[in-house]
Design a protein around this motif. Sequence first.
Motif, short mmCIF file in Angstrom:
data_model
loop_
_atom_site.label_atom_id
_atom_site.label_comp_id
_atom_site.label_asym_id
_atom_site.label_seq_id
_atom_site.Cartn_x
_atom_site.Cartn_y
_atom_site.Cartn_z
N ARG A 126 31.27 -22.16 4.76
CA ARG A 126 30.00 -23.08 4.23
C ARG A 126 28.88 -23.36 5.32
N ILE A 127 27.67 -23.15 4.77
CA ILE A 127 26.31 -23.20 5.43
C ILE A 127 25.58 -24.56 4.85
N TYR A 128 25.12 -25.51 5.57
CA TYR A 128 24.35 -26.60 5.11
C TYR A 128 23.28 -26.97 5.60
N ASN A 129 22.26 -26.80 4.86
CA ASN A 129 20.68 -26.97 5.53
C ASN A 129 20.51 -28.43 5.16
N ARG A 130 20.61 -29.31 6.22
CA ARG A 130 20.19 -30.51 5.92
C ARG A 130 18.79 -31.04 5.88
N THR A 131 18.12 -30.03 6.34
CA THR A 131 16.51 -30.43 5.85
C THR A 131 16.19 -30.31 4.43
N LYS A 132 16.74 -29.48 3.83
CA LYS A 132 16.29 -29.15 2.50
C LYS A 132 17.40 -29.50 1.53
N GLY A 133 18.79 -29.88 1.84
CA GLY A 133 19.66 -30.37 1.07
C GLY A 133 20.22 -29.37 0.47
N THR A 134 20.47 -28.19 0.74
CA THR A 134 20.85 -27.14 0.23
C THR A 134 22.14 -26.56 0.82
N GLU A 135 23.15 -25.82 0.33
CA GLU A 135 24.38 -25.36 0.68
C GLU A 135 24.46 -23.93 0.24
N PHE A 136 25.29 -23.02 0.94
CA PHE A 136 25.55 -21.80 0.89
C PHE A 136 26.84 -21.37 1.38
N GLN A 137 27.27 -20.27 0.68
CA GLN A 137 28.69 -19.84 0.92
C GLN A 137 28.68 -18.49 2.06
N GLY A 138 28.78 -18.63 3.03
CA GLY A 138 29.00 -17.45 3.85
C GLY A 138 30.29 -17.00 3.86
N GLN A 139 30.70 -15.78 4.58
CA GLN A 139 32.07 -15.36 4.79
C GLN A 139 32.67 -16.02 6.00
N ALA A 140 33.62 -16.84 5.51
CA ALA A 140 34.65 -17.41 6.33
C ALA A 140 35.30 -16.29 7.44
N PHE A 141 35.48 -16.88 8.61
CA PHE A 141 36.33 -15.98 9.54
C PHE A 141 37.83 -15.82 9.09
N PRO A 142 38.40 -14.78 9.23
CA PRO A 142 39.84 -14.84 9.11
C PRO A 142 40.51 -15.85 10.34
N PRO A 143 41.82 -16.27 10.09
CA PRO A 143 42.19 -17.09 11.13
C PRO A 143 42.41 -16.47 12.52
N PHE A 144 42.75 -15.15 12.44
CA PHE A 144 42.87 -14.58 13.90
C PHE A 144 41.23 -14.33 14.59
N MET A 145 40.22 -14.07 13.85
CA MET A 145 38.97 -14.21 14.53
C MET A 145 38.65 -15.55 14.89
N GLN A 146 38.90 -16.55 14.23
CA GLN A 146 38.64 -18.07 14.75
C GLN A 146 39.47 -18.15 16.03
N ASN A 147 40.70 -17.69 15.99
CA ASN A 147 41.43 -17.85 17.25
C ASN A 147 40.78 -17.17 18.33
N ILE A 148 40.22 -16.10 18.50
CA ILE A 148 39.44 -15.30 19.27
C ILE A 148 38.18 -16.15 19.78
N ILE A 149 37.51 -16.62 18.77
CA ILE A 149 36.27 -17.55 19.03
C ILE A 149 36.60 -18.88 19.78
N GLU A 150 37.75 -19.44 19.19
CA GLU A 150 38.16 -20.82 19.98
C GLU A 150 38.54 -20.48 21.36
N ALA A 151 39.06 -19.47 21.47
CA ALA A 151 39.43 -19.17 23.00
C ALA A 151 38.28 -18.67 23.67
N GLY A 152 37.08 -18.39 23.29
CA GLY A 152 35.91 -18.16 24.04
C GLY A 152 35.84 -16.66 24.06
N GLY A 153 36.39 -15.88 23.33
CA GLY A 153 36.39 -14.55 23.41
C GLY A 153 37.70 -13.82 23.32
N LEU A 154 37.87 -12.39 23.29
CA LEU A 154 39.05 -11.51 23.17
C LEU A 154 39.76 -11.88 24.51
#
Length: 161
Positions: A126-154
Amino acid sequence: MRANGTVFKYGDNVDTDVIIPARYLNSSDPAELAEHCMADIDPEFVKKVHKGDIIVADKNFGCGSSREHAPISIKASGISCVIAETFARIFYRNSINIGLPIIECPEAARSIEDGDQVEVDFDSGRIYNRTKGTEFQGQAFPPFMQNIIEAGGLVNYINKK
């Protein structure tokens, strides 16, 4: 995981040569690369960007050469996320590999404007534009990709395993 910051908005076909111009590729130090991030498309970018800010762009962000320097310079500049209608595939892969979160969401990319305050929830996409009060549904990361990002990279992810 969340990102929250001010938006820097760019158009279509922002290529790796304007993200980090070739004349600055004599270094692989992220801090040095960050000093020249977006220099050819937004010369004031490095003076204005703050930790946590977000880049939003239209179609084909990161096209051009396959250099990893482009997402490295963006991440090192303090940008917490890039949202675009579409990304060049190699840029997408390089971004995940170095731990830079990127989200494809055409509706958000078209609606969000330069200077808007935006929050991104990576778990839900989810993407929230706090300035305009709008919300969008983007593509969520699968758990394995979230783990890579949280670790700071592959590489960091693999080293922790």
